[in-house]
Design a protein around this motif. Structure first.
Motif, PDB file in Angstrom:
ATOM      1  N   ALA A 112       0.824  -1.207   0.000  1.00 25.78           N
ATOM      2  CA  ALA A 112       0.000   0.000   0.000  1.00 25.78           C
ATOM      3  C   ALA A 112       0.858   1.257   0.000  1.00 25.78           C
ATOM      4  O   ALA A 112       0.552   2.246  -0.685  1.00 25.78           O
ATOM      5  CB  ALA A 112      -0.918  -0.009   1.217  1.00 25.78           C
ATOM      6  N   GLN A 113       1.952   1.228   0.724  1.00 27.56           N
ATOM      7  CA  GLN A 113       2.835   2.386   0.788  1.00 27.56           C
ATOM      8  C   GLN A 113       3.504   2.657  -0.558  1.00 27.56           C
ATOM      9  O   GLN A 113       3.681   3.818  -0.958  1.00 27.56           O
ATOM     10  CB  GLN A 113       3.886   2.160   1.876  1.00 27.56           C
ATOM     11  N   SER A 114       3.857   1.593  -1.253  1.00 27.18           N
ATOM     12  CA  SER A 114       4.493   1.773  -2.562  1.00 27.18           C
ATOM     13  C   SER A 114       3.522   2.327  -3.597  1.00 27.18           C
ATOM     14  O   SER A 114       3.946   2.854  -4.632  1.00 27.18           O
ATOM     15  CB  SER A 114       5.056   0.433  -3.056  1.00 27.18           C
ATOM     16  N   ARG A 115       2.214   2.193  -3.330  1.00 25.10           N
ATOM     17  CA  ARG A 115       1.180   2.730  -4.229  1.00 25.10           C
ATOM     18  C   ARG A 115       0.582   4.032  -3.703  1.00 25.10           C
ATOM     19  O   ARG A 115      -0.539   4.392  -4.051  1.00 25.10           O
ATOM     20  CB  ARG A 115       0.075   1.690  -4.423  1.00 25.10           C
ATOM     21  N   LEU A 116       1.333   4.719  -2.847  1.00 25.62           N
ATOM     22  CA  LEU A 116       0.918   6.005  -2.272  1.00 25.62           C
ATOM     23  C   LEU A 116      -0.393   5.877  -1.502  1.00 25.62           C
ATOM     24  O   LEU A 116      -1.254   6.763  -1.528  1.00 25.62           O
ATOM     25  CB  LEU A 116       0.778   7.070  -3.377  1.00 25.62           C
ATOM     26  N   GLY A 117      -0.532   4.773  -0.786  1.00 29.98           N
ATOM     27  CA  GLY A 117      -1.750   4.552  -0.019  1.00 29.98           C
ATOM     28  C   GLY A 117      -1.849   5.402   1.226  1.00 29.98           C
ATOM     29  O   GLY A 117      -2.911   5.450   1.858  1.00 29.98           O
ATOM     30  N   TYR A 118      -0.760   6.068   1.596  1.00 33.89           N
ATOM     31  CA  TYR A 118      -0.768   6.908   2.800  1.00 33.89           C
ATOM     32  C   TYR A 118      -0.383   8.346   2.446  1.00 33.89           C
ATOM     33  O   TYR A 118       0.222   9.044   3.258  1.00 33.89           O
ATOM     34  CB  TYR A 118       0.211   6.340   3.830  1.00 33.89           C
ATOM     35  N   VAL A 119      -0.759   8.769   1.249  1.00 35.43           N
ATOM     36  CA  VAL A 119      -0.359  10.093   0.777  1.00 35.43           C
ATOM     37  C   VAL A 119      -1.061  11.210   1.547  1.00 35.43           C
ATOM     38  O   VAL A 119      -0.523  12.297   1.719  1.00 35.43           O
ATOM     39  CB  VAL A 119      -0.621  10.214  -0.738  1.00 35.43           C
ATOM     40  N   ASP A 120      -2.283  10.977   2.022  1.00 36.82           N
ATOM     41  CA  ASP A 120      -2.993  11.960   2.838  1.00 36.82           C
ATOM     42  C   ASP A 120      -3.882  11.227   3.836  1.00 36.82           C
ATOM     43  O   ASP A 120      -3.966   9.999   3.838  1.00 36.82           O
ATOM     44  CB  ASP A 120      -3.817  12.924   1.964  1.00 36.82           C
ATOM     45  N   TYR A 121      -4.554  12.005   4.689  1.00 42.21           N
ATOM     46  CA  TYR A 121      -5.321  11.405   5.786  1.00 42.21           C
ATOM     47  C   TYR A 121      -6.481  10.562   5.271  1.00 42.21           C
ATOM     48  O   TYR A 121      -6.696   9.430   5.732  1.00 42.21           O
ATOM     49  CB  TYR A 121      -5.845  12.517   6.692  1.00 42.21           C
ATOM     50  N   ARG A 122      -7.238  11.094   4.309  1.00 44.38           N
ATOM     51  CA  ARG A 122      -8.402  10.355   3.801  1.00 44.38           C
ATOM     52  C   ARG A 122      -7.968   9.068   3.111  1.00 44.38           C
ATOM     53  O   ARG A 122      -8.570   8.003   3.317  1.00 44.38           O
ATOM     54  CB  ARG A 122      -9.188  11.241   2.822  1.00 44.38           C
ATOM     55  N   THR A 123      -6.916   9.133   2.329  1.00 43.25           N
ATOM     56  CA  THR A 123      -6.405   7.935   1.652  1.00 43.25           C
ATOM     57  C   THR A 123      -5.887   6.914   2.665  1.00 43.25           C
ATOM     58  O   THR A 123      -6.056   5.710   2.505  1.00 43.25           O
ATOM     59  CB  THR A 123      -5.288   8.305   0.663  1.00 43.25           C
TER      60      THR A 123
END
Length: 239
Positions: free
Chosen positions: A160-171
């Motif tokens: 998930a991190q490699s797919r920008l799964g934590y790019v912002d709070y809602r995501t």
């Protein structure tokens, strides 16, 4: 030690310089220290146990200080949470500090055993102490599948991190929900793979481990006895 496997405590046990000591002696020593830490009911004893167990595990055992603090931080979080609840219920800060030190001291003594002795050797000691076979095997399987669950979570988190799964709070919230939903299913699949591997190795319902004979040396027994005597002496001096 690889950052990816900092939670795999058994890896620290296999890498420890204390690994070649007698598992029976280390288990008996650790249990004795835990019981004395609770029974003597002294903040001085608890603080002494915390400092000395950390020193033995880090200096002699070879565990990196940062890794030791990180591993100890897991139970420490729950201990501090319980201490806060105790303060709220009793309004006695001094008692909460005593209970916290006693709990951390007992955990430190237990971590000395876990970070220096592979779990297979600990289970061998428990079997020789005539604990029920079913209980010992359940303990091992529970211990093992905790790390199966951790490994699955880490794989999902990395993906998930490699797919920008934590790019912002809602995501991040959406990603957390997706991981939580997939965690059980993937863990069950991985557990089934492990069970299939066990059956392929002629598993018949009885877990067996290769046992290595490690003798208790006289100086090791003397050192453990001396440490126990020092604990009692600290209690008498502290009053």
């Amino acid at each position: 030690m690889n950052q990816e496997h900092t939670l795999y405590m058994e890896q620290y046990a296999y890498a420890s310089r204390l690994r070649h000591g007698s598992a029976f002696l280390k288990t008996a020593f650790s249990v004795s220290v835990v019981l004395l830490c609770v029974w003597l009911d002294s903040p001085a004893v608890s603080l002494f146990v915390i400092l000395t167990m950390a020193a033995v595990t880090v200096v002699i055992g070879g565990v990196r200080p940062a890794d030791y603090v990180r591993i100890l931080g897991i139970p420490l979080f729950f201990i501090l949470f319980g201490a806060a609840a105790l303060v709220f219920a009793t309004h006695d800060v001094g008692k909460a500090v005593e209970v916290t030190l006693r709990a951390v001291g007992a955990v430190s003594a237990f971590y000395f055993l876990v970070l220096s002795t592979p779990v297979s050797e600990i289970l061998t000691v428990l079997r020789r102490c005539r604990l029920p076979k079913l209980l010992v095997e359940l303990m091992y399987l529970t211990y093992r599948f905790i790390f199966v669950l951790t490994d699955v979570w880490h794989s999902l988190y990395t993906a998930a991190q490699s797919r920008l799964g934590y790019v912002d709070y809602r995501t991040s919230l959406r990603t957390f929900g997706g991981i939580a939903g997939n965690l059980l299913v993937l863990s069950m699949r991985k557990a089934d793979v492990y069970y299939t591997a066990m059956e392929a190795r002629c598993y018949d319902g009885d877990l067996r481990f290769l046992e290595e004979t490690k003798r208790c040396r006289l100086w090791q027994c003397a050192g453990a006895a001396l440490y126990i005597c020092v604990l009692v002496l600290v209690r008498r001096i502290a009053g």
